[in-house]
Write a protein that holds these residues in place. Structure first.
Motif, PDB file in Angstrom:
ATOM      1  N   TRP A  59       0.829  -1.207   0.000  1.00 39.80           N
ATOM      2  CA  TRP A  59       0.000   0.000   0.000  1.00 39.80           C
ATOM      3  C   TRP A  59       0.863   1.257   0.000  1.00 39.80           C
ATOM      4  N   PRO A  60       0.321   2.351  -0.532  1.00 42.69           N
ATOM      5  CA  PRO A  60       1.035   3.631  -0.424  1.00 42.69           C
ATOM      6  C   PRO A  60       1.134   4.015   1.047  1.00 42.69           C
ATOM      7  N   SER A  61       2.145   4.802   1.378  1.00 43.03           N
ATOM      8  CA  SER A  61       2.350   5.118   2.794  1.00 43.03           C
ATOM      9  C   SER A  61       3.024   6.469   2.973  1.00 43.03           C
ATOM     10  N   VAL A  62       3.000   6.888   4.216  1.00 38.30           N
ATOM     11  CA  VAL A  62       3.782   8.032   4.661  1.00 38.30           C
ATOM     12  C   VAL A  62       4.720   7.482   5.719  1.00 38.30           C
ATOM     13  N   PHE A  63       6.011   7.726   5.542  1.00 39.30           N
ATOM     14  CA  PHE A  63       7.029   7.220   6.463  1.00 39.30           C
ATOM     15  C   PHE A  63       7.610   8.425   7.194  1.00 39.30           C
ATOM     16  N   VAL A  64       7.495   8.428   8.516  1.00 36.43           N
ATOM     17  CA  VAL A  64       8.039   9.508   9.344  1.00 36.43           C
ATOM     18  C   VAL A  64       9.235   8.940  10.102  1.00 36.43           C
ATOM     19  N   PHE A  65      10.423   9.359   9.686  1.00 37.07           N
ATOM     20  CA  PHE A  65      11.652   8.921  10.341  1.00 37.07           C
ATOM     21  C   PHE A  65      12.003   9.912  11.443  1.00 37.07           C
ATOM     22  N   ASP A  66      12.275   9.428  12.641  1.00 30.11           N
ATOM     23  CA  ASP A  66      12.806  10.303  13.682  1.00 30.11           C
ATOM     24  C   ASP A  66      14.305  10.091  13.830  1.00 30.11           C
ATOM     25  N   GLN A  67      14.805   9.052  13.142  1.00 30.46           N
ATOM     26  CA  GLN A  67      16.239   8.785  13.158  1.00 30.46           C
ATOM     27  C   GLN A  67      16.596   8.006  11.894  1.00 30.46           C
ATOM     28  N   VAL A  68      17.483   8.573  11.097  1.00 31.85           N
ATOM     29  CA  VAL A  68      17.932   7.893   9.886  1.00 31.85           C
ATOM     30  C   VAL A  68      19.195   8.584   9.388  1.00 31.85           C
ATOM     31  N   GLN A  69      20.049   7.794   8.796  1.00 28.23           N
ATOM     32  CA  GLN A  69      21.295   8.326   8.237  1.00 28.23           C
ATOM     33  C   GLN A  69      21.727   7.395   7.117  1.00 28.23           C
ATOM     34  N   GLY A  70      22.246   7.937   6.061  1.00 25.06           N
ATOM     35  CA  GLY A  70      22.746   7.112   4.970  1.00 25.06           C
ATOM     36  C   GLY A  70      24.183   6.708   5.235  1.00 25.06           C
ATOM     37  N   PRO A  71      24.698   5.803   4.481  1.00 21.77           N
ATOM     38  CA  PRO A  71      24.046   5.218   3.323  1.00 21.77           C
ATOM     39  C   PRO A  71      23.083   4.084   3.688  1.00 21.77           C
ATOM     40  N   VAL A  72      22.007   4.030   2.903  1.00 20.99           N
ATOM     41  CA  VAL A  72      21.016   2.970   2.984  1.00 20.99           C
ATOM     42  C   VAL A  72      20.890   2.416   1.568  1.00 20.99           C
ATOM     43  N   HIS A  73      20.854   1.106   1.434  1.00 20.90           N
ATOM     44  CA  HIS A  73      20.827   0.485   0.108  1.00 20.90           C
ATOM     45  C   HIS A  73      19.593  -0.398  -0.038  1.00 20.90           C
ATOM     46  N   ASP A  74      18.929  -0.288  -1.197  1.00 23.25           N
ATOM     47  CA  ASP A  74      17.800  -1.142  -1.562  1.00 23.25           C
ATOM     48  C   ASP A  74      18.291  -2.215  -2.519  1.00 23.25           C
ATOM     49  N   PHE A 114      19.335  -2.571   3.302  1.00 26.47           N
ATOM     50  CA  PHE A 114      20.538  -2.729   4.125  1.00 26.47           C
ATOM     51  C   PHE A 114      20.911  -1.368   4.688  1.00 26.47           C
ATOM     52  N   ASN A 115      21.030  -1.279   6.008  1.00 26.38           N
ATOM     53  CA  ASN A 115      21.445  -0.051   6.682  1.00 26.38           C
ATOM     54  C   ASN A 115      22.964  -0.068   6.792  1.00 26.38           C
ATOM     55  N   ALA A 116      23.634   0.620   5.879  1.00 25.99           N
ATOM     56  CA  ALA A 116      25.093   0.650   5.857  1.00 25.99           C
ATOM     57  C   ALA A 116      25.653   1.781   6.713  1.00 25.99           C
ATOM     58  N   SER A 117      24.787   2.460   7.457  1.00 26.10           N
ATOM     59  CA  SER A 117      25.242   3.571   8.291  1.00 26.10           C
ATOM     60  C   SER A 117      25.592   3.078   9.688  1.00 26.10           C
ATOM     61  N   GLY A 118      26.091   3.969  10.498  1.00 23.76           N
ATOM     62  CA  GLY A 118      26.416   3.660  11.884  1.00 23.76           C
ATOM     63  C   GLY A 118      25.305   4.067  12.841  1.00 23.76           C
ATOM     64  N   ARG A 119      24.111   4.330  12.288  1.00 22.65           N
ATOM     65  CA  ARG A 119      23.002   4.818  13.110  1.00 22.65           C
ATOM     66  C   ARG A 119      21.753   3.969  12.854  1.00 22.65           C
ATOM     67  N   THR A 120      21.002   3.693  13.910  1.00 20.02           N
ATOM     68  CA  THR A 120      19.755   2.956  13.776  1.00 20.02           C
ATOM     69  C   THR A 120      18.746   3.770  12.975  1.00 20.02           C
ATOM     70  N   ILE A 121      18.075   3.108  12.050  1.00 25.74           N
ATOM     71  CA  ILE A 121      16.949   3.711  11.340  1.00 25.74           C
ATOM     72  C   ILE A 121      15.713   3.436  12.178  1.00 25.74           C
ATOM     73  N   HIS A 122      14.950   4.482  12.458  1.00 25.58           N
ATOM     74  CA  HIS A 122      13.734   4.310  13.258  1.00 25.58           C
ATOM     75  C   HIS A 122      12.672   5.277  12.772  1.00 25.58           C
ATOM     76  N   GLY A 123      11.456   4.779  12.705  1.00 23.02           N
ATOM     77  CA  GLY A 123      10.358   5.645  12.321  1.00 23.02           C
ATOM     78  C   GLY A 123       9.030   4.937  12.391  1.00 23.02           C
ATOM     79  N   VAL A 124       8.006   5.668  11.977  1.00 23.10           N
ATOM     80  CA  VAL A 124       6.645   5.145  11.937  1.00 23.10           C
ATOM     81  C   VAL A 124       6.160   5.235  10.499  1.00 23.10           C
ATOM     82  N   ARG A 125       5.645   4.131  10.014  1.00 20.16           N
ATOM     83  CA  ARG A 125       5.127   4.074   8.643  1.00 20.16           C
ATOM     84  C   ARG A 125       3.624   3.878   8.711  1.00 20.16           C
ATOM     85  N   VAL A 126       2.893   4.780   8.066  1.00 19.80           N
ATOM     86  CA  VAL A 126       1.434   4.705   8.013  1.00 19.80           C
ATOM     87  C   VAL A 126       1.051   4.278   6.604  1.00 19.80           C
TER      88      VAL A 126
END
Length: 137
Positions: A59-74, A114-126
């Motif tokens: 489904w389409p969504s809105v993703f609200v990240f409160d913590q994210v940093q690249g690089p991130v790879h799909d 794949f989270n290639a960064s040194g920081r946790t990715i965290h958020g809420v996806r609606v």
């Protein structure tokens, strides 16, 4: 790894395997906070150097990240790296790190992140369940 285009044959969400739904296929990373016939709200967490199993978001969504940093790879299910022009990757690269990052997202076919960064990715996806699926029979 070679890059893959967005011209994929699996772009019809009704044809996607229900077993690859994010909550079923990647429960370590997707926790349902609320769900009804119109919405599903999930907390999404991906630790540094962690990779999600193959899954999709139908489904389409809105993703609200409160913590994210690249690089991130799909990556596609076959391991092909997807292009960095995808909505969330472009938004992460452009984000200045202040406040929350909000990204409107189209349905996403099966793949893995794949989270290639040194920081946790965290958020809420609606996720907004499609109108056709909500019509009474």
């Amino acid at each position: 790894m070679k890059a893959m285009t967005d011209n994929r044959a699996d772009l019809d969400p009704s044809s996607w395997d229900p077993a690859l739904d994010a909550v079923i296929a990647a429960p370590k990373h997707h926790k349902v906070l609320f769900e009804n016939e119109r919405l599903r709200v999930m907390e999404v967490t991906l630790e540094p150097n962690d990779e999600e199993p193959v899954h999709h978001h139908r489904w389409p969504s809105v993703f609200v990240f409160d913590q994210v940093q690249g690089p991130v790879h799909d990556f596609a299910p076959d391991g092909t790296q997807l292009p960095p022009n995808r909505d969330v990757i472009k938004a992460i690269e452009a984000w200045k790190g202040q406040g929350c990052l909000v990204v409107n997202m189209a349905p996403q076919p099966a793949g893995r992140v794949f989270n290639a960064s040194g920081r946790t990715i965290h958020g809420v996806r609606v996720e907004m369940k499609t109108v056709a699926e909500n019509r009474p029979a």
